[in-house]
Design an enzyme around this catalytic site. Structure first.
Site, mmCIF file in Angstrom:
data_model
loop_
_atom_site.group_PDB
_atom_site.id
_atom_site.type_symbol
_atom_site.label_atom_id
_atom_site.label_comp_id
_atom_site.label_asym_id
_atom_site.label_seq_id
_atom_site.Cartn_x
_atom_site.Cartn_y
_atom_site.Cartn_z
ATOM 1 N N GLU A 80 36.701 31.845 -6.633
ATOM 2 C CA GLU A 80 36.049 30.649 -6.101
ATOM 3 C C GLU A 80 36.947 29.818 -5.176
ATOM 4 O OE1 GLU A 80 32.539 29.083 -8.557
ATOM 5 O OE2 GLU A 80 34.270 28.879 -9.866
ATOM 6 N N HIS A 99 38.185 21.754 -9.077
ATOM 7 C CA HIS A 99 36.910 22.320 -9.530
ATOM 8 C C HIS A 99 37.022 22.605 -11.017
ATOM 9 C CE1 HIS A 99 33.413 24.735 -10.091
ATOM 10 N NE2 HIS A 99 34.135 25.780 -10.460
ATOM 11 N N HIS A 101 34.671 23.013 -15.059
ATOM 12 C CA HIS A 101 33.416 23.145 -15.809
ATOM 13 C C HIS A 101 33.447 22.140 -16.954
ATOM 14 C CE1 HIS A 101 34.392 27.499 -14.471
ATOM 15 N NE2 HIS A 101 33.778 26.872 -13.498
ATOM 16 N N HIS A 169 26.663 25.048 -13.657
ATOM 17 C CA HIS A 169 28.012 25.528 -13.403
ATOM 18 C C HIS A 169 29.085 24.489 -13.757
ATOM 19 C CE1 HIS A 169 30.832 27.512 -10.161
ATOM 20 N NE2 HIS A 169 31.473 27.208 -11.269
HETATM 21 MN MN MN Z 1 33.541 27.595 -11.447
#
Ligand code: MN
Length: 241
Positions: A80, A99, A101, A169
């Site tokens: 990613e 980034h 979760h 996500h």
């Molecule tokens: Mn991710």
């Protein structure tokens, strides 16, 4: 143009940013943090495919805005990494990206409800978080931002916001420094918990846009205090050679 190695103190700070985000429960085996190269345009620093809690100096790789490694490495990259490359391409003001979760933001992402600032620590949320629906760009997918095309779609959804929630996500936050983006990732999660806790108690009075901006400006001056605490909490850390 010859490639300049990034300053060693920036590499060290990025390693600590990884360790802090794990210690604070924002990332687990997955999730990542990056920062722009200070002297090479269109280059950013990001770990290779390593759990953030285990990242060492030698894991930090420089990538260009197409997601290609520009420093020597034989390690696999994060799938990613295009989250980072395409946000840097779209947003010249952004210096660092996280980034994750982190769990408390997920209920907002899946119900298309924005995170809004419930207190001064999350003034960076401004008028609310942005929302990304991957189905609009990719149809049915494994939900990952695994291409430049999807990274570009995510960056478009982020727009001028500091935080974008990704349906099914997680979320991505941006900032103007490594320390600031770590702070924002931590307090996006705290804000989500508080906003959920207030739900059903009565009408929520969020910070208005002016309050959010004033609080955000004030907090930016206090970030070193929190950063020093987060680093100290880690204790002795082997960050490699
Ligand atoms: Mn991710």
């Amino acid at each position: 143009m010859t490639f300049e190695a990034p300053p060693s103190d920036l590499v060290d700070r990025l390693v600590y940013a990884n360790r802090i985000l794990y210690d604070q429960g924002i990332v687990d085996g997955l999730g990542h943090v990056s920062v722009r190269h200070p002297t090479q345009d269109g280059v950013f620093l990001l770990s290779c495919n390593r759990a953030p809690g285990l990242v060492k100096r030698q894991d930090i790789v420089c990538y260009d805005l197409d997601g290609n490694a520009v420093s020597q490495t034989t390690e696999r990259p994060y799938l990613e990494r295009f989250i980072h490359s395409e946000i840097y391409r779209a947003r010249p003001d952004v210096v660092a990206v996280v980034h994750s979760h982190s769990p408390s933001v997920i209920p907002f992402a899946i119900t298309h409800n924005p995170l809004k600032p419930v207190f001064h620590m999350s003034g960076f949320l401004g008028s609310g978080s942005a929302h990304f629906e991957i189905r609009e760009a990719a149809g049915n997918s494994d939900m990952l931002i695994r291409s430049a095309y999807l990274g570009e779609a995510l960056a478009k959804s982020l727009g001028k916001h500091n935080c974008v929630l990704m349906r099914g996500h997680g979320s991505t936050v941006v900032g103007t420094s490594l320390e600031q983006v770590v702070y924002r990732a931590i307090y996006a999660e705290v804000n989500a918990k508080l906003q959920l806790a207030a739900n059903g108690l009565g009408e929520i009075s969020f910070l208005n846009e002016e309050e959010a901006q004033l609080a955000s400006d004030m907090n930016d001056g206090q970030i070193p205090r929190s950063w020093n605490l987060w680093v100290t909490r880690l204790g002795q850390v082997d960050i490699g050679n």
